[in-house]
Scaffold this motif. Structure first.
Motif, PDB file in Angstrom:
ATOM      1  N   VAL A 101       1.926  17.922  21.294  1.00 58.25           N
ATOM      2  CA  VAL A 101       1.566  18.554  22.560  1.00 58.25           C
ATOM      3  C   VAL A 101       2.835  18.687  23.386  1.00 58.25           C
ATOM      4  O   VAL A 101       3.595  17.718  23.539  1.00 58.25           O
ATOM      5  N   ILE A 102       3.070  19.885  23.932  1.00 51.46           N
ATOM      6  CA  ILE A 102       4.272  20.161  24.713  1.00 51.46           C
ATOM      7  C   ILE A 102       3.868  20.618  26.102  1.00 51.46           C
ATOM      8  O   ILE A 102       3.101  21.584  26.252  1.00 51.46           O
ATOM      9  N   LEU A 103       4.373  19.937  27.141  1.00 45.44           N
ATOM     10  CA  LEU A 103       4.107  20.289  28.523  1.00 45.44           C
ATOM     11  C   LEU A 103       5.406  20.611  29.246  1.00 45.44           C
ATOM     12  O   LEU A 103       6.462  20.069  28.917  1.00 45.44           O
ATOM     13  N   LYS A 104       5.302  21.463  30.246  1.00 40.60           N
ATOM     14  CA  LYS A 104       6.422  21.768  31.123  1.00 40.60           C
ATOM     15  C   LYS A 104       5.872  21.816  32.545  1.00 40.60           C
ATOM     16  O   LYS A 104       5.018  22.662  32.862  1.00 40.60           O
ATOM     17  N   ASP A 105       6.336  20.877  33.385  1.00 40.99           N
ATOM     18  CA  ASP A 105       5.845  20.781  34.762  1.00 40.99           C
ATOM     19  C   ASP A 105       4.323  20.702  34.812  1.00 40.99           C
ATOM     20  O   ASP A 105       3.669  21.314  35.676  1.00 40.99           O
ATOM     21  N   GLY A 106       3.757  19.956  33.884  1.00 40.96           N
ATOM     22  CA  GLY A 106       2.314  19.730  33.867  1.00 40.96           C
ATOM     23  C   GLY A 106       1.499  20.826  33.235  1.00 40.96           C
ATOM     24  O   GLY A 106       0.267  20.715  33.131  1.00 40.96           O
ATOM     25  N   LYS A 107       2.130  21.911  32.801  1.00 43.76           N
ATOM     26  CA  LYS A 107       1.419  23.022  32.182  1.00 43.76           C
ATOM     27  C   LYS A 107       1.662  23.036  30.675  1.00 43.76           C
ATOM     28  O   LYS A 107       2.733  22.642  30.195  1.00 43.76           O
ATOM     29  N   THR A 152      -6.703  10.870  23.310  1.00 43.38           N
ATOM     30  CA  THR A 152      -6.323  12.200  22.848  1.00 43.38           C
ATOM     31  C   THR A 152      -4.836  12.425  23.105  1.00 43.38           C
ATOM     32  O   THR A 152      -4.275  11.886  24.070  1.00 43.38           O
ATOM     33  N   PRO A 153      -4.192  13.218  22.263  1.00 46.43           N
ATOM     34  CA  PRO A 153      -2.776  13.520  22.482  1.00 46.43           C
ATOM     35  C   PRO A 153      -2.517  14.150  23.844  1.00 46.43           C
ATOM     36  O   PRO A 153      -1.511  13.842  24.495  1.00 46.43           O
ATOM     37  N   ARG A 154      -3.398  15.018  24.295  1.00 44.90           N
ATOM     38  CA  ARG A 154      -3.235  15.650  25.605  1.00 44.90           C
ATOM     39  C   ARG A 154      -3.167  14.626  26.729  1.00 44.90           C
ATOM     40  O   ARG A 154      -2.344  14.738  27.650  1.00 44.90           O
ATOM     41  N   ASP A 155      -4.040  13.624  26.679  1.00 44.70           N
ATOM     42  CA  ASP A 155      -4.086  12.643  27.764  1.00 44.70           C
ATOM     43  C   ASP A 155      -2.850  11.754  27.781  1.00 44.70           C
ATOM     44  O   ASP A 155      -2.347  11.395  28.854  1.00 44.70           O
ATOM     45  N   VAL A 156      -2.361  11.396  26.614  1.00 45.34           N
ATOM     46  CA  VAL A 156      -1.142  10.574  26.577  1.00 45.34           C
ATOM     47  C   VAL A 156       0.054  11.384  27.085  1.00 45.34           C
ATOM     48  O   VAL A 156       0.901  10.871  27.821  1.00 45.34           O
ATOM     49  N   ALA A 157       0.105  12.661  26.714  1.00 51.98           N
ATOM     50  CA  ALA A 157       1.158  13.529  27.246  1.00 51.98           C
ATOM     51  C   ALA A 157       1.075  13.594  28.768  1.00 51.98           C
ATOM     52  O   ALA A 157       2.100  13.569  29.469  1.00 51.98           O
ATOM     53  N   LEU A 158      -0.143  13.637  29.295  1.00 54.60           N
ATOM     54  CA  LEU A 158      -0.330  13.722  30.741  1.00 54.60           C
ATOM     55  C   LEU A 158       0.110  12.440  31.440  1.00 54.60           C
ATOM     56  O   LEU A 158       0.580  12.485  32.589  1.00 54.60           O
ATOM     57  N   MET A 159      -0.006  11.292  30.769  1.00 52.15           N
ATOM     58  CA  MET A 159       0.482  10.051  31.357  1.00 52.15           C
ATOM     59  C   MET A 159       1.996  10.098  31.519  1.00 52.15           C
ATOM     60  O   MET A 159       2.538   9.693  32.553  1.00 52.15           O
ATOM     61  N   MET A 160       2.688  10.627  30.515  1.00 54.92           N
ATOM     62  CA  MET A 160       4.136  10.780  30.641  1.00 54.92           C
ATOM     63  C   MET A 160       4.482  11.801  31.720  1.00 54.92           C
ATOM     64  O   MET A 160       5.496  11.661  32.419  1.00 54.92           O
ATOM     65  N   ASP A 161       3.648  12.825  31.874  1.00 53.88           N
ATOM     66  CA  ASP A 161       3.888  13.819  32.919  1.00 53.88           C
ATOM     67  C   ASP A 161       3.909  13.181  34.302  1.00 53.88           C
ATOM     68  O   ASP A 161       4.619  13.645  35.199  1.00 53.88           O
ATOM     69  N   VAL A 162       3.135  12.112  34.487  1.00 52.50           N
ATOM     70  CA  VAL A 162       3.169  11.370  35.755  1.00 52.50           C
ATOM     71  C   VAL A 162       4.570  10.824  36.007  1.00 52.50           C
ATOM     72  O   VAL A 162       5.088  10.896  37.132  1.00 52.50           O
ATOM     73  N   LEU A 163       5.207  10.299  34.968  1.00 55.05           N
ATOM     74  CA  LEU A 163       6.547   9.727  35.149  1.00 55.05           C
ATOM     75  C   LEU A 163       7.583  10.801  35.436  1.00 55.05           C
ATOM     76  O   LEU A 163       8.485  10.593  36.264  1.00 55.05           O
ATOM     77  N   GLY A 199       9.532  12.086  27.722  1.00 55.33           N
ATOM     78  CA  GLY A 199       9.517  12.732  29.026  1.00 55.33           C
ATOM     79  C   GLY A 199      10.930  12.893  29.561  1.00 55.33           C
ATOM     80  O   GLY A 199      11.661  11.905  29.694  1.00 55.33           O
ATOM     81  N   GLU A 200      11.321  14.140  29.846  1.00 56.11           N
ATOM     82  CA  GLU A 200      12.647  14.420  30.402  1.00 56.11           C
ATOM     83  C   GLU A 200      12.475  14.801  31.870  1.00 56.11           C
ATOM     84  O   GLU A 200      12.142  15.956  32.192  1.00 56.11           O
ATOM     85  N   PRO A 201      12.693  13.868  32.797  1.00 54.39           N
ATOM     86  CA  PRO A 201      12.440  14.143  34.218  1.00 54.39           C
ATOM     87  C   PRO A 201      13.247  15.295  34.787  1.00 54.39           C
ATOM     88  O   PRO A 201      12.746  16.037  35.651  1.00 54.39           O
ATOM     89  N   SER A 202      14.476  15.490  34.335  1.00 54.89           N
ATOM     90  CA  SER A 202      15.323  16.536  34.909  1.00 54.89           C
ATOM     91  C   SER A 202      14.791  17.940  34.649  1.00 54.89           C
ATOM     92  O   SER A 202      15.104  18.880  35.388  1.00 54.89           O
ATOM     93  N   THR A 203      13.972  18.094  33.603  1.00 52.21           N
ATOM     94  CA  THR A 203      13.426  19.418  33.276  1.00 52.21           C
ATOM     95  C   THR A 203      11.900  19.463  33.339  1.00 52.21           C
ATOM     96  O   THR A 203      11.302  20.524  33.140  1.00 52.21           O
ATOM     97  N   GLY A 204      11.255  18.314  33.592  1.00 49.77           N
ATOM     98  CA  GLY A 204       9.795  18.277  33.649  1.00 49.77           C
ATOM     99  C   GLY A 204       9.129  18.471  32.302  1.00 49.77           C
ATOM    100  O   GLY A 204       7.961  18.856  32.234  1.00 49.77           O
ATOM    101  N   THR A 205       9.864  18.198  31.226  1.00 50.71           N
ATOM    102  CA  THR A 205       9.353  18.456  29.873  1.00 50.71           C
ATOM    103  C   THR A 205       8.766  17.193  29.253  1.00 50.71           C
ATOM    104  O   THR A 205       9.348  16.109  29.357  1.00 50.71           O
TER     105      THR A 205
END
Length: 425
Positions: free
Chosen positions: A111-117, A300-311, A384-390
């Motif tokens: 699962v790949i997110l960018k700025d929560g999307k 789910t993979p989506r939810d774990v990705a979303l936890m990192m998105d918080v950081l 999670g890469e904070p500088s790019t929101g990835t």
């Protein structure tokens, strides 16, 4: 009549509490079926069975279900990232990233997110966006972040001795000398004697009933095991990074003691109902309801990705709610001399020197990318890469634990290439 009303009120309250923390027993019908294929409670977690069991791990043990909350984050439609057009490298040369990730790294989801999307998501081996998967040691990061919500409320001080919260460990030759912070950083100085053929003391997994009935009935709680853990003689407490699951289990016990609730319920209330997760999760436990805080999360993979998105979003969910303190995220990225020095003495420093492990989360800087990582033993990984929101989340089912080849291929090549590709869009 008044007594009857009071009695009914108590019954309703206790019924609600019981429902919120219902303990599910192992799925015996499923276990019997798995046994026909040679998969048992004793061997379900072995690498050779990973492809069969990682999506069904909770069925082999007791578990508690954690419910999500009213706010559900909308990731939107995938903007698209075609892995077949991105090339990585293996020992035999260039290879398309979809093949490399699925076949060479034995991944079952990405699962790949960018700025929560949502940028894109891939699922293999029968998985879908609704499937849960055993996260193994990614669970440690969730336990730590649950603890940090208590730190933010002033209910736990990381510089305090762990015995301030768990007096049962006063007689422990190791934990009695450690602070909460040292335990969270895997710098507690404990000495674990591995059982034959394992990377842990099987008394711990027995009291957790990870592989069936507890063969050490004198151990009723993971705290009973914690009291028995010895101390290293080669390094003082706080000096060396030594990755041991028992440390995380003690953090889970602190959470339970301070909140007066089992770890699973505290994690549900403080994370699962607040982040914006779309699905419920299950966390494996023993028959007493003690959750396996070091490795029992099925999500789910989506939810774990979303936890990192918080950081990567300064500790906030995409609804603007502060889930964990911004200062906590900043401390992970900054590190300190203690965790840097301790890391240099551990085996992982050979792969990534001058990095660190802090509060159950790793920080890396590889090929120009500084990122946080939740890491599981069979290739489960969240970046999670904070500088790019990835955010990148992988769900591995690798047949070898912490294999040098797959670890190097993942961290030194695959992750930087994917981060470059996402940020180039």
């Amino acid at each position: 009549m008044k007594k009857l009303i009071i009695a009914l009120s108590v019954l309703l309250v206790t019924s609600f509490v019981a429902q919120a923390t219902t303990l599910h027993t192992p799925d015996q019908e499923f276990i019997d079926l798995a046994g026909q294929y040679g998969v048992t409670q004793e061997n379900w977690d072995s690498g050779k069975n990973a492809k069969l069991t990682m999506q069904n791990a909770y069925r082999f043990t007791s578990y508690v279900e954690m419910e999500n909350g009213a706010f559900i984050h909308d990731m939107g439609k995938a903007s698209g990232l075609d892995l077949s057009r991105i090339y990585g490298h293996d020992i035999d040369g260039p290879i398309a990233m979809d093949i490399l990730i699925r076949d060479r790294l034995n991944q079952e989801a990405l699962v790949i997110l960018k700025d929560g999307k949502l940028v894109d998501e891939y699922y293999w081996n029968g998985m879908s966006k609704y499937s849960t998967h055993l996260m193994m040691s990614i669970t440690k990061s969730f336990t730590s972040m649950t603890l940090q919500t208590l730190v933010a409320e002033g209910k736990v001080k990381m510089e305090n001795s762990i015995t301030d919260y768990l007096p049962e460990l006063t007689s422990s030759p190791s934990f009695s000398k450690a602070t909460v912070q040292e335990v969270a950083d895997m710098r507690s100085g404990i000495k674990i004697v591995f059982a034959k053929g394992k990377m842990w003391d099987d008394r711990m997994t027995n009291v957790q009933e990870w592989n069936g009935q507890n063969k050490y009935p004198e151990l009723k709680s993971i705290l009973d095991f914690g009291e028995l853990v010895g101390k290293r003689t080669d390094f003082d407490t706080g000096e060396m990074y030594d990755y041991q699951c028992t440390n995380t289990e003690m953090l889970g016990m602190i959470i339970a003691k301070v909140t007066g609730k089992p770890l699973a319920e505290a994690m549900e209330n403080r994370l699962w109902k607040k982040v914006g997760f779309s699905s419920n999760a299950k966390i494996q436990s023993n028959s007493n309801g003690e959750a396996v805080g070091s490795g029992g999360l099925n999500a789910t993979p989506r939810d774990v990705a979303l936890m990192m998105d918080v950081l990567v979003n300064d500790g906030k969910n995409r609804n603007g709610d502060q889930i964990v303190p911004k200062a906590f995220v900043e401390s992970l990225l900054a590190g300190n001399k203690d965790v840097r020095s301790a890391w240099s003495k551990g085996s992982e420093s050979k792969l990534a020197p001058n990095r660190w492990y802090k509060d159950q989360i790793r920080t890396f800087d590889i090929k120009g990318h500084k990122f946080l990582a939740f890491v599981g033993i069979h290739g489960q990984l969240t970046i999670g890469e904070p500088s790019t929101g990835t955010v990148l989340h992988f769900n591995g089912a690798q047949d070898e634990m912490q294999a040098k080849r797959t670890v190097a291929l993942t961290f030194l090549s695959t992750i930087p290439i994917l981060l470059d590709a996402v940020n180039a869009k």
